[in-house]
Design a protein around this motif. Structure first.
Motif, PDB file in Angstrom:
ATOM      1  N   PHE A   6       0.695  -1.304   0.004  1.00  0.00           N
ATOM      2  CA  PHE A   6      -0.070  -0.032   0.186  1.00  0.00           C
ATOM      3  C   PHE A   6       0.997   1.211   0.230  1.00  0.00           C
ATOM      4  O   PHE A   6       2.056   1.135   0.644  1.00  0.00           O
ATOM      5  CB  PHE A   6      -0.767  -0.008   0.979  1.00  0.00           C
ATOM      6  CG  PHE A   6      -2.261   0.057   1.260  1.00  0.00           C
ATOM      7  CD1 PHE A   6      -2.846   0.621  -0.009  1.00  0.00           C
ATOM      8  CD2 PHE A   6      -2.994  -0.189   2.371  1.00  0.00           C
ATOM      9  CE1 PHE A   6      -4.164   0.849   0.089  1.00  0.00           C
ATOM     10  CE2 PHE A   6      -4.566   0.261   2.317  1.00  0.00           C
ATOM     11  CZ  PHE A   6      -5.167   0.620   1.039  1.00  0.00           C
ATOM     12  N   HIS A   8       0.581   5.517   0.636  1.00  0.00           N
ATOM     13  CA  HIS A   8      -0.164   6.383   0.970  1.00  0.00           C
ATOM     14  C   HIS A   8       0.595   7.905   0.860  1.00  0.00           C
ATOM     15  O   HIS A   8       1.626   8.304   1.498  1.00  0.00           O
ATOM     16  CB  HIS A   8      -0.738   6.331   2.727  1.00  0.00           C
ATOM     17  CG  HIS A   8      -1.907   5.572   2.773  1.00  0.00           C
ATOM     18  ND1 HIS A   8      -2.103   4.394   2.637  1.00  0.00           N
ATOM     19  CD2 HIS A   8      -3.189   5.981   3.124  1.00  0.00           C
ATOM     20  CE1 HIS A   8      -3.295   3.757   2.670  1.00  0.00           C
ATOM     21  NE2 HIS A   8      -3.897   4.777   3.333  1.00  0.00           N
ATOM     22  N   TRP A  19      -5.848  12.556   8.035  1.00  0.00           N
ATOM     23  CA  TRP A  19      -6.763  12.574   6.977  1.00  0.00           C
ATOM     24  C   TRP A  19      -6.837  14.201   6.470  1.00  0.00           C
ATOM     25  O   TRP A  19      -6.569  14.980   7.339  1.00  0.00           O
ATOM     26  CB  TRP A  19      -8.420  12.224   7.239  1.00  0.00           C
ATOM     27  CG  TRP A  19      -8.522  11.027   7.737  1.00  0.00           C
ATOM     28  CD1 TRP A  19      -7.844   9.868   7.293  1.00  0.00           C
ATOM     29  CD2 TRP A  19      -9.929  10.365   8.379  1.00  0.00           C
ATOM     30  NE1 TRP A  19      -8.627   8.793   7.739  1.00  0.00           N
ATOM     31  CE2 TRP A  19      -9.617   9.073   8.422  1.00  0.00           C
ATOM     32  CE3 TRP A  19     -10.864  11.334   8.897  1.00  0.00           C
ATOM     33  CZ2 TRP A  19     -10.777   8.282   8.963  1.00  0.00           C
ATOM     34  CZ3 TRP A  19     -11.833  10.489   9.177  1.00  0.00           C
ATOM     35  CH2 TRP A  19     -12.057   9.050   9.473  1.00  0.00           C
ATOM     36  N   HIS A  57      -7.336   9.940  -1.631  1.00  0.00           N
ATOM     37  CA  HIS A  57      -7.772   9.745  -0.216  1.00  0.00           C
ATOM     38  C   HIS A  57      -8.966  10.639  -0.123  1.00  0.00           C
ATOM     39  O   HIS A  57      -9.450  11.375  -0.705  1.00  0.00           O
ATOM     40  CB  HIS A  57      -6.328  10.044   0.348  1.00  0.00           C
ATOM     41  CG  HIS A  57      -6.592   9.112   1.880  1.00  0.00           C
ATOM     42  ND1 HIS A  57      -6.672   9.750   3.352  1.00  0.00           N
ATOM     43  CD2 HIS A  57      -6.398   7.885   2.239  1.00  0.00           C
ATOM     44  CE1 HIS A  57      -6.811   9.065   4.027  1.00  0.00           C
ATOM     45  NE2 HIS A  57      -6.814   7.721   3.518  1.00  0.00           N
ATOM     46  N   HIS A  58      -9.299  10.629   1.063  1.00  0.00           N
ATOM     47  CA  HIS A  58     -10.521  11.430   1.738  1.00  0.00           C
ATOM     48  C   HIS A  58     -10.412  12.805   1.559  1.00  0.00           C
ATOM     49  O   HIS A  58     -11.453  13.518   1.330  1.00  0.00           O
ATOM     50  CB  HIS A  58     -10.712  11.047   3.219  1.00  0.00           C
ATOM     51  CG  HIS A  58     -10.948   9.571   3.769  1.00  0.00           C
ATOM     52  ND1 HIS A  58     -10.903   8.551   2.979  1.00  0.00           N
ATOM     53  CD2 HIS A  58     -10.447   8.987   4.931  1.00  0.00           C
ATOM     54  CE1 HIS A  58     -11.170   7.444   3.503  1.00  0.00           C
ATOM     55  NE2 HIS A  58     -10.601   7.668   4.632  1.00  0.00           N
ATOM     56  N   TYR A 103      -6.319   2.732  -4.979  1.00  0.00           N
ATOM     57  CA  TYR A 103      -7.453   3.223  -3.896  1.00  0.00           C
ATOM     58  C   TYR A 103      -8.045   4.356  -4.292  1.00  0.00           C
ATOM     59  O   TYR A 103      -7.315   5.444  -4.557  1.00  0.00           O
ATOM     60  CB  TYR A 103      -6.393   3.583  -2.707  1.00  0.00           C
ATOM     61  CG  TYR A 103      -7.013   3.954  -1.396  1.00  0.00           C
ATOM     62  CD1 TYR A 103      -7.096   3.195  -0.147  1.00  0.00           C
ATOM     63  CD2 TYR A 103      -7.503   5.347  -1.298  1.00  0.00           C
ATOM     64  CE1 TYR A 103      -7.626   3.798   0.933  1.00  0.00           C
ATOM     65  CE2 TYR A 103      -8.087   5.827  -0.004  1.00  0.00           C
ATOM     66  CZ  TYR A 103      -8.029   5.160   1.142  1.00  0.00           C
ATOM     67  OH  TYR A 103      -8.548   5.563   1.996  1.00  0.00           O
ATOM     68  N   TRP A 141      -9.419  -0.318  -4.285  1.00  0.00           N
ATOM     69  CA  TRP A 141      -9.936  -0.316  -2.973  1.00  0.00           C
ATOM     70  C   TRP A 141     -10.631   0.727  -2.474  1.00  0.00           C
ATOM     71  O   TRP A 141     -10.668   2.011  -2.874  1.00  0.00           O
ATOM     72  CB  TRP A 141      -8.574   0.020  -2.123  1.00  0.00           C
ATOM     73  CG  TRP A 141      -8.285  -0.944  -0.931  1.00  0.00           C
ATOM     74  CD1 TRP A 141      -7.714  -2.178  -1.118  1.00  0.00           C
ATOM     75  CD2 TRP A 141      -8.376  -0.650   0.471  1.00  0.00           C
ATOM     76  NE1 TRP A 141      -7.369  -2.729  -0.023  1.00  0.00           N
ATOM     77  CE2 TRP A 141      -7.442  -1.918   0.963  1.00  0.00           C
ATOM     78  CE3 TRP A 141      -8.555   0.378   1.075  1.00  0.00           C
ATOM     79  CZ2 TRP A 141      -7.741  -1.924   2.538  1.00  0.00           C
ATOM     80  CZ3 TRP A 141      -8.746   0.264   2.594  1.00  0.00           C
ATOM     81  CH2 TRP A 141      -8.170  -1.013   3.312  1.00  0.00           C
ATOM     82  N   ASP A 143     -12.538   2.470   0.240  1.00  0.00           N
ATOM     83  CA  ASP A 143     -12.237   2.625   1.779  1.00  0.00           C
ATOM     84  C   ASP A 143     -13.700   2.973   2.268  1.00  0.00           C
ATOM     85  O   ASP A 143     -14.562   3.479   1.932  1.00  0.00           O
ATOM     86  CB  ASP A 143     -11.200   3.749   2.015  1.00  0.00           C
ATOM     87  CG  ASP A 143     -10.837   3.538   3.438  1.00  0.00           C
ATOM     88  OD1 ASP A 143      -9.759   3.625   3.627  1.00  0.00           O
ATOM     89  OD2 ASP A 143     -11.846   3.757   4.426  1.00  0.00           O
ATOM     90  N   ALA A 145     -14.376   4.504   5.195  1.00  0.00           N
ATOM     91  CA  ALA A 145     -14.722   5.890   5.820  1.00  0.00           C
ATOM     92  C   ALA A 145     -15.725   6.671   4.884  1.00  0.00           C
ATOM     93  O   ALA A 145     -15.094   6.862   3.940  1.00  0.00           O
ATOM     94  CB  ALA A 145     -13.386   6.273   6.291  1.00  0.00           C
ATOM     95  N   GLU A 201      -6.687  -2.999  11.842  1.00  0.00           N
ATOM     96  CA  GLU A 201      -5.607  -2.680  11.057  1.00  0.00           C
ATOM     97  C   GLU A 201      -4.372  -2.895  11.704  1.00  0.00           C
ATOM     98  O   GLU A 201      -3.217  -2.248  11.412  1.00  0.00           O
ATOM     99  CB  GLU A 201      -5.570  -1.099  10.781  1.00  0.00           C
ATOM    100  CG  GLU A 201      -6.631  -0.484   9.997  1.00  0.00           C
ATOM    101  CD  GLU A 201      -6.908   0.671   9.647  1.00  0.00           C
ATOM    102  OE1 GLU A 201      -6.172   1.548  10.492  1.00  0.00           O
ATOM    103  OE2 GLU A 201      -7.574   1.263   8.770  1.00  0.00           O
ATOM    104  N   ASN A 240      -4.501  -5.727   6.004  1.00  0.00           N
ATOM    105  CA  ASN A 240      -3.873  -4.549   5.984  1.00  0.00           C
ATOM    106  C   ASN A 240      -3.511  -3.693   7.168  1.00  0.00           C
ATOM    107  O   ASN A 240      -4.147  -3.711   8.015  1.00  0.00           O
ATOM    108  CB  ASN A 240      -4.782  -3.434   5.020  1.00  0.00           C
ATOM    109  CG  ASN A 240      -5.989  -2.966   5.936  1.00  0.00           C
ATOM    110  OD1 ASN A 240      -6.658  -3.574   6.350  1.00  0.00           O
ATOM    111  ND2 ASN A 240      -6.108  -1.685   5.922  1.00  0.00           N
ATOM    112  N   TRP A 247      -0.901   5.713   8.645  1.00  0.00           N
ATOM    113  CA  TRP A 247      -1.010   5.270   7.237  1.00  0.00           C
ATOM    114  C   TRP A 247      -0.120   6.382   6.546  1.00  0.00           C
ATOM    115  O   TRP A 247       0.600   6.069   5.531  1.00  0.00           O
ATOM    116  CB  TRP A 247      -2.166   5.539   6.639  1.00  0.00           C
ATOM    117  CG  TRP A 247      -3.128   4.238   7.170  1.00  0.00           C
ATOM    118  CD1 TRP A 247      -3.817   4.163   8.121  1.00  0.00           C
ATOM    119  CD2 TRP A 247      -2.873   2.750   6.755  1.00  0.00           C
ATOM    120  NE1 TRP A 247      -4.443   2.993   8.649  1.00  0.00           N
ATOM    121  CE2 TRP A 247      -3.844   2.015   7.863  1.00  0.00           C
ATOM    122  CE3 TRP A 247      -2.131   1.854   5.875  1.00  0.00           C
ATOM    123  CZ2 TRP A 247      -4.155   0.720   7.688  1.00  0.00           C
ATOM    124  CZ3 TRP A 247      -2.421   0.867   5.840  1.00  0.00           C
ATOM    125  CH2 TRP A 247      -3.129  -0.204   6.827  1.00  0.00           C
TER     126      TRP A 247
END
Ligand code: FUL
Length: 652
Positions: A6, A8, A19, A57-58, A103, A141, A143, A145, A201, A240, A247
Motif C-alpha cells: 500500500f 499512502h 486525513w 484519499h479522503h 485506492y 480499494w 475505503d 470511511a 488494522e 492491511n 498510514w
C-alpha cells in the motif's frame, strides 16, 4: 499474491494529518524528489507482488490530472502541474514486474457535490479514467470511511450519506468489471465484494479463517476476523497494516517503524493464516520512502527467506491412512511433489484421515506449512500435527482451518516422523502441499530495563534464544554471564551490555548497551495517593501516568529521591502512546534538600518534542538535592493535560 504494498500519499502528508479536510491548498503538494521507481524497487526487493496507490484519499486531492476536478496535481508546483503520479507508478510497476492497484476513496471532502447524486457521476467518471488509462489494475480499494465533516467546495459542513445505498455499488461494480475483467474489488462498506477487511488494522486475522461470507446480511466484527464457515460467497481476508503506526508519513514516527519480530508476527498472523498481507509505506513530503522503512521491509523479506530456506519434507515419504490416499492419482505423495495442481484426496465419504511423513532420518523443525487445493473450496475444519518422539506421538499443535495456506510455529522438535491428521472437514479434504522448516530464531538485540528495585531485566525478542551480558562495559560474548533472571546492580550507576545468542546456529544478535544512573529503589512520588503514579519510575517506557483531569498549568510532580544526591541534570520521557496527550513542551526543574525551600535548577523548552516524543535530556550546574520538582508550564496541544512515561535524574 500473498504479499503486496500500500502507498499512502496526499496533501495531508504536508500538514502532518491522518486525513486531509479537503481545503488544503494544492500548492503545498511539492514532492521535489518524487521517484516512483524508488517505491517500486523497494516493493520488489521486499518480495511484494504489487502496489496499491492512494490515487485519491479522503481529502479528494487527485494524484493524477483528472479531467473532472481542479483539485489535483494539475494545480501543484510539482512539475509545474504537468505531473501524473498514477502514470509514474503504473510505469514503475511495469518496469519492476509488479501488479498495480488503486485506492479511490468514495468519501471526498473536497467535492461540493459530495452527498448529492451528482457526486456518483463524478466518482464513476474518475473510476473510468483510472481503470482505462493506466493498464491492468489488479485491485481497487473502496475505503469504508464515508461521510462526515469536510470542506465540500467551501460549505464547511457535515454531510451524512447511507453507505449502503448512496454509491449504488452494484452498478459501480458492473462498471469496474467491464473495464477491468480480472480486477478484485475490496470494499468494507456497501455490497459484498471480492476481498474482505479483517476487522483490524493491527496486522492479523483470526486463527480460524474461512474465506467465505454470506452474499447478503451484515458482517459483524467476528465474521470479518473468522469468515463464515457456511458462507455462500468466496471473500478471502486481506490483512492491511502499516509499517509505522499511521498510514501517512509523520516525522514523529521515524522511531516507530515496526521491528523485525513485529513484522514476523504479522507475517505468521496473515499469510500464515490464509490471508494476504497488504503492507503500507507512507511517502515523505519529498516524495520518497524513508530509509528506515526500506531497511525494515528488506530485513523482513530476508528473515522470511531465511525461515523458509530449506524444506525438510522435500525428500521425505508420505503415507496416508485412507484407501484413496494410496491410489496413484490422489496419493499422499502429492503433498510433497511441489506441484500446486496435484493433491492428496480421501474418499468422498471420509472427513477425517491422517498422513504420515517419514523423513528417513532425524530432523529438527519448528514450522509446519500446509495448503488446501482451494480451486475446489476450503474444506478442513480442524487438524492436528504430531511428532514421533521416543516411540510415542507427541502433539505439536491442534488447529482449525487451513485454506490457501496455514503456517504453524512451535518449539523446535527432533523426530523421524510427523503425523498430520484432519479431524473434521466439510467434505473430503484435498491437501495440495506440506512443507516443514527449521526457522532460525530472530536474533533481535534484547531489551534492557532497570526496574525500580535497581535490578536489571533483559528481555529477548525470541524466548528460545539465550542472553549473555556484561556489567563492566565490555562487549558480551558467549563467555560472558548467561542471563537467567533479574540481575542485581546495586544502588549506583550501572552499565549493561547484552546480546541474544542461538546455540544451534552459533549466531548472535548485535549488542544492546544501556547506561543507567542511580537506582530508584528509594524513590517516592509525593503529592498523589494514586499508586499508578509508580509508572513514572518503573523503568518501563510503555507505561505512563497522567495528572488529575482538573489539574491546571503549571502542574508539579515532586519526587523524593530517598537521600541526598549530587544532581547535574534530568531526563523526561513523555507518554509513548500514539494518541498520547499531556506531552510537556515547556518546563521548570526545581531542587530542594528539605521539600520546603526550592531552588530553580533549570528551565526551558523541549524542542521538537511534538514531532519526536523521545527521551529529553537536560543538564545544569551540579547541586546537592534530595527532592526534585518537575513543573510543566505548557504542553504540545495548549491544554492542561500532563503525562509522563518516565522521569530520571543525572548525577555527577
Ligand atoms: C482507513 C482510512 O481512513 C485510512 O486513512 C487509511 O487509508 C486506511 C487504509 O483505511 O479506513
Amino acid at each position: 499474491m500473498e504479499y503486496y504494498a500500500f502507498v499512502h500519499f496526499s496533501v495531508n502528508t504536508y500538514t502532518d494529518m491522518s486525513w486531509g479536510f479537503g481545503n488544503e491548498d494544492p500548492k503545498i503538494f511539492n514532492p521535489t524528489q518524487l521517484d516512483c521507481m524508488q517505491w517500486a524497487r523497494i516493493c520488489k526487493e521486499a518480495g511484494m507482488k504489487g502496489v496499491i496507490l492512494t490515487a485519491k484519499h479522503h481529502s479528494g486531492f487527485c494524484l493524477w490530472p483528472s479531467k473532472y476536478t481542479e483539485y489535483s496535481v494539475k494545480n501543484c508546483p510539482w512539475k509545474n502541474g504537468k505531473g501524473d503520479i498514477v502514470r509514474d507508478m503504473s510505469d514503475a510497476c511495469k518496469a519492476y514486474g509488479l501488479k498495480f492497484g488503486i485506492y479511490l476513496s468514495p468519501w471526498d471532502r473536497n467535492s461540493a457535490d459530495y452527498g448529492k447524486p451528482e457526486y456518483i457521476t463524478y466518482f464513476r467518471n474518475q473510476l473510468k479514467e483510472l481503470l482505462t488509462n493506466y493498464g491492468d489494475i489488479f485491485e481497487i480499494w473502496f475505503d469504508g470511511a464515508n461521510g462526515g465533516s469536510g470542506y465540500y467546495g467551501g460549505a464547511n459542513e457535515t454531510r451524512k450519506i447511507d453507505a449502503k445505498t448512496y454509491y449504488d455499488w452494484p452498478e459501480t461494480y458492473k462498471l469496474v468489471r467491464s473495464l477491468q475483467p480480472n480486477i478484485v474489488i475490496w470494499n468494507d462498506g456497501g455490497d459484498r465484494a471480492d476481498l474482505r477487511w479483517v476487522g483490524t488494522e493491527a496486522g492479523y486475522v483470526g486463527e480460524t479463517n474461512w474465506s467465505l461470507l454470506n452474499k447478503t446480511g451484515d458482517v459483524p466484527e467476528n465474521m470479518l476476523r473468522n469468515g463464515v464457515e457456511t458462507g455462500d460467497t468466496w471473500v478471502p481476508g486481506e490483512v492491511n497494516t502499516s509499517i509505522r503506526p499511521e498510514w501517512f508519513y509523520h516525522p514523529k514516527e521515524d522511531g516507530k517503524v515496526k521491528t523485525l519480530p513485529q513484522l514476523m508476527d504479522i507475517y505468521y498472523n496473515s499469510v500464515g493464516r490464509n490471508a494476504t498481507l497488504l503492507m503500507n509505506f507512507p511517502i515523505m513530503p519529498n516524495g520518497l520512502i524513508n530509509e528506515k522503512d526500506e531497511k525494515a521491509a528488506l530485513g523482513f523479506a530476508q528473515a522470511v527467506k531465511d525461515a523458509f530456506a530449506i524444506n525438510l519434507a522435500k525428500n521425505a515419504h508420505a503415507q496416508a491412512s485412507d484407501v484413496r490416499g494410496k491410489n496413484a492419482m490422489y496419493s499422499a505423495e502429492k503433498v510433497l511433489d511441489g506441484n500446486k495442481d496435484t493433491y492428496w484426496a480421501t474418499d468422498d465419504s471420509i472427513k477425517s484421515a491422517s498422513l504420515t511423513i517419514d523423513f528417513g532420518r532425524i530432523v529438527s523443525f519448528n514450522r509446519f506449512l500446509v495448503q488446501e487445493y482451494i480451486p475446489l473450496g476450503q474444506r478442513v475444519k480442524s487438524f492436528t500435527i504430531e511428532a514421533l518422539v521416543k516411540g510415542e506421538w507427541k502433539l505439536l499443535d491442534k488447529q482449525t482451518t487451513i485454506g490457501y495456506k496455514r503456517i504453524l510455529r512451535f518449539p523446535t522438535v527432533a523426530t523421524t516422523k510427523l503425523r498430520f491428521t484432519i479431524t473434521d472437514a466439510k467434505a473430503c479434504p484435498l491437501i495440495s502441499n506440506i512443507e516443514v522448516y527449521n526457522a532460525p530464531q530472530i536474533l533481535t538485540p534484547p531489551l534492557i530495563i532497570r526496574e525500580q528495585s535497581g535490578k536489571v531485566r533483559i528481555i529477548p525478542a525470541d524466548p528460545e534464544s539465550e542472553i549473555f551480558y556484561t556489567l563492566d562495559g565490555s562487549i558480551p560474548t558467549i563467555n560472558a554471564r548467561r542471563y537467567t533472571g533479574l540481575v542485581e546492580t546495586g544502588e549506583g550507576k550501572a552499565e549493561v551490555k547484552a546480546m541474544a545468542y542461538n546455540a544451534v546456529t552459533g549466531k548472535s544478535s548485535t549488542v544492546t548497551a544501556e547506561k543507567f544512573d542511580i537506582s530508584k529503589r528509594k524513590w517516592k512520588i509525593l503529592g498523589t495517593e494514586d499508586s499508578n503514579a509508580h509508572a513514572i519510575i518503573d523503568g518501563l517506557e510503555s507505561s505512563s501516568w497522567h495528572q488529575q483531569q482538573d489539574a491546571k498549568m503549571p502542574v508539579d510532580l515532586v519526587i523524593d529521591l530517598g537521600k541526598t544526591e549530587r544532581l547535574s541534570g534530568f531526563r523526561y520521557l513523555p507518554d509513548q502512546n500514539w494518541w498520547a496527550n499531556g506531552i510537556v513542551s515547556n518546563y521548570e526543574f526545581y531542587i530542594s534538600t528539605d521539600n520546603d525551600q526550592w531552588q530553580l535548577a533549570d528551565s526551558g523548552e523541549f524542542s521538537n518534542i511534538k514531532n519526536n516524543p523521545l527521551w529529553q535530556t537536560k543538564s545544569f550546574k551540579p547541586v546537592n538535592a534530595r527532592y526534585i520538582k518537575f513543573r510543566a508550564l505548557a504542553n504540545t496541544q495548549n491544554d492542561n493535560a500532563v503525562g509522563y512515561a518516565e522521569i530520571d535524574v543525572i548525577t555527577e
